[in-house]
Scaffold this motif. Sequence first.
Motif, mmCIF file in Angstrom:
data_model
loop_
_atom_site.group_PDB
_atom_site.id
_atom_site.type_symbol
_atom_site.label_atom_id
_atom_site.label_comp_id
_atom_site.label_asym_id
_atom_site.label_seq_id
_atom_site.Cartn_x
_atom_site.Cartn_y
_atom_site.Cartn_z
ATOM 1 N N VAL A 1 5.534 -24.265 23.186
ATOM 2 C CA VAL A 1 4.486 -25.223 22.842
ATOM 3 C C VAL A 1 5.025 -26.222 21.827
ATOM 4 N N GLU A 2 5.800 -25.730 20.859
ATOM 5 C CA GLU A 2 6.388 -26.631 19.864
ATOM 6 C C GLU A 2 7.330 -27.628 20.528
ATOM 7 N N GLU A 3 8.081 -27.191 21.530
ATOM 8 C CA GLU A 3 8.961 -28.106 22.262
ATOM 9 C C GLU A 3 8.144 -29.157 23.017
ATOM 10 N N GLN A 4 7.024 -28.730 23.583
ATOM 11 C CA GLN A 4 6.152 -29.683 24.276
ATOM 12 C C GLN A 4 5.550 -30.686 23.291
ATOM 13 N N ASP B 1 -1.290 -21.836 16.501
ATOM 14 C CA ASP B 1 -1.816 -20.589 17.064
ATOM 15 C C ASP B 1 -3.245 -20.760 17.586
ATOM 16 N N GLN B 2 -3.926 -21.851 17.209
ATOM 17 C CA GLN B 2 -5.279 -22.100 17.693
ATOM 18 C C GLN B 2 -5.289 -22.836 19.035
ATOM 19 N N THR C 1 -4.703 -25.207 28.496
ATOM 20 C CA THR C 1 -5.441 -26.450 28.277
ATOM 21 C C THR C 1 -4.437 -27.571 28.026
ATOM 22 N N SER C 2 -4.929 -28.770 27.951
ATOM 23 C CA SER C 2 -4.055 -29.927 27.794
ATOM 24 C C SER C 2 -3.601 -30.074 26.344
ATOM 25 N N LEU C 3 -2.301 -29.906 26.130
ATOM 26 C CA LEU C 3 -1.732 -30.054 24.796
ATOM 27 C C LEU C 3 -1.865 -31.494 24.319
ATOM 28 N N LYS C 4 -1.693 -32.431 25.231
ATOM 29 C CA LYS C 4 -1.794 -33.848 24.875
ATOM 30 C C LYS C 4 -3.208 -34.175 24.374
ATOM 31 N N SER C 5 -4.203 -33.691 25.055
ATOM 32 C CA SER C 5 -5.585 -33.921 24.629
ATOM 33 C C SER C 5 -5.856 -33.270 23.283
#
Length: 173
Positions: free
Chosen positions: A15-18, A56-57, A62-66
């Motif tokens: 997720v951090e890389e994204q 962590d939340q 779901t959409s990381l960008k949103s």
Amino acid sequence: MPAIISEARQPSSRVEEQVVDLIPALRAFARTFTSSSFEADDLVQETLLRALRSIDQFAPGTSLKSWLFTIMRNVFRTQYKLRKRESPGAMDSAELSIPAAPAQEWSVLNGELRHALELLTPEHREVLVLVAGFGMSYKEAADICDCAIGTIKSRLNRAREELVTQMHGNPLN
């Protein structure tokens, strides 16, 4: 045991890389809020700080960008409210001396105000002193004067008009 720890961290690091991959999109979105690239970079930085602090939340799937755009919008709104509340240059203004009118003027105005208050009817003077002088609410003043709130509002309005007329010679309206 170390294998379990690395596996547990792996989804978070993905997720951090994204998040890192979305920095250009965050910069572009930040430019819609601000006029300078410096402010946009500050907005992106604050967004990334808050996002990584609460990574962590983020709900997988779901959409990381949103999610990041929502954080940015909230950061901007918070900063905007602070800027509206705290005017620019307030620090510089605090260092300046406060200009004060000569004491004689205050003394003369105080005398004129006292004289004008004495000329008011007792009901108007009482309401004006309670609400404007002591800062009481209409309800508190109504309880003290044993009358309706509407009566207090009416008396206060008339008292203000009379006071302006006494002080300046012309009515409020």
